[in-house]
Design a protein around this motif. Structure first.
Motif: not given
Length: 365
Positions: A111-112, A169-170, A235-239
């Motif tokens: 996992q990167l 997401a990665t 969601l993390a790709c946004v904030e």
């Protein structure tokens, strides 16, 4: 004791003398291990609430752990540069023992995202407190070399699934991490150039293959390249990662779709086909949704997320990984109980996300 104070206490009390944060102290499959991904968000939470020493110790542990593998990284990069296909089993693991060594248990290890997330969190912590964490250069540089060489490969996602896909997401975590690394002042000119090239490559790839929509509005991010599924990790790709910030139409559309499809009565599911422990709602994912609401100037909605997270605490104040009252696949819950026992409680990542969202809303101990 407030849940902020309890979260800080749980994390500080359970942090290893090595600096590692255990994922969960008693859960059978997690006990004795630290993930870069989980730990980075835990460190971000305590850093925001003044535990500078605890976050320093975690970042130093990460730097030592990856730095000790710098030779392995250089060997992997050299083999790839010669055109050799490097087996997944030979890549760096996603989790380490609290002493920073590879574990003996089989795991879905390639996992990167955790490596990118660590670089992002290190930069956030350093900038917040106006000081560099000592002795991180070797680990940071090894991480950058690793990510710039292998960011384009399929790997397991946040949930340790689907190694055959390239997960958005990665890619968002790597994009954020390499941007952050350039601001740490430790990279060589060649490493900075490679990082910038990878950042541009990720942005172009996601724009080309990582967006989907029906044409009636702005496109949104996909779970993986070429698919149309929705996953709450997006969601993390946004904030906070800012691949498409909250104010960007793609960022706003992504958050809205995750909330429409996966949010239910205050909590957030991972994805619709989830069967892990029956597919419950995850406390930490509700934290990500609230974080996005807070950054999009929707404090009331963010506060509802924080309140829902707090309501899932045990009588002792511990936050679980997920809750089992509204399951997507209730018939699949028992097999996980039989395999690994009760849901991980406390999950330190859940507490870390509670601290982050509390800080976004100005809630402190």
């Amino acid at each position: 004791m407030s849940l902020v104070a309890h979260s800080l206490d749980v994390i500080k009390r359970l942090q290893s003398p090595t600096g590692a944060y255990p994922a969960s102290p008693t859960f059978s499959a997690y006990r004795g291990y630290s993930w870069l991904r989980d730990g980075a968000f835990i460190a971000e939470g305590v850093s925001r609430h003044g535990d500078v020493a605890g976050a320093d110790a975690f970042h130093a542990w990460c730097a030592r752990t990856v730095g000790d593998r710098a030779g392995q990284v250089d060997s992997l990069v050299s083999r790839a540069a010669r055109g050799e296909a490097v087996p997944v089993a030979e890549m760096l693991p996603t989790r380490f023992t609290l002493d920073g060594v590879d574990g003996d248990d089989d795991w879905w290890d390639f996992q990167l995202d955790g490596y990118g997330t660590w670089l992002w969190a290190l930069r956030e912590h350093s900038a917040r407190h106006g000081r560099a964490v000592p002795e991180v250069e070797k680990g940071v540089r090894a991480t950058v070399r690793y990510l710039t060489a292998f960011w384009h490969l399929p790997c397991y996602d946040w949930w340790e699934e689907h190694v055959e896909h390239r997960h958005v997401a990665t890619l968002g975590a790597i994009h954020a991490g390499l941007r952050a690394a350039a601001g740490l002042g430790v990279l060589s000119a060649a490493e900075e150039a490679s990082a910038a090239e990878a950042v541009a490559g990720i942005a172009a790839l996601v724009e080309r293959e990582g967006l989907t929509g029906d044409g009636s509005g702005p496109p949104r991010l996909r779970k993986w390249l070429g698919g149309d599924a929705v996953d709450a990790s997006l969601l993390a790709c946004v904030e906070p990662f800012g691949l498409y910030p909250a104010a960007h139409p793609v960022g706003a559309a992504t958050v809205a779709e995750v909330e429409r499809v996966l949010a239910r009565d205050g909590g957030v599911h991972r994805y619709l086909a989830d069967t892990f422990y029956g597919g419950g709602r995850w406390v930490l994912l509700t934290g990500f949704l609230g974080w996005n609401h807070a950054r999009a100037s929707r404090p009331a909605e963010a506060r509802r997320c924080l309140d829902w997270m707090a309501a899932q605490a045990t009588p002792d104040g511990d936050l679980p990984e997920q809750v089992s009252d509204l399951l997507l696949a209730p018939g699949r819950r028992q097999e996980w109980l039989d395999r690994w026992g009760p849901v991980a409680t406390p999950l330190l990542w859940s507490h870390g996300m509670y601290l982050i969202l509390a800080d976004e809303l100005g809630v402190h101990a």
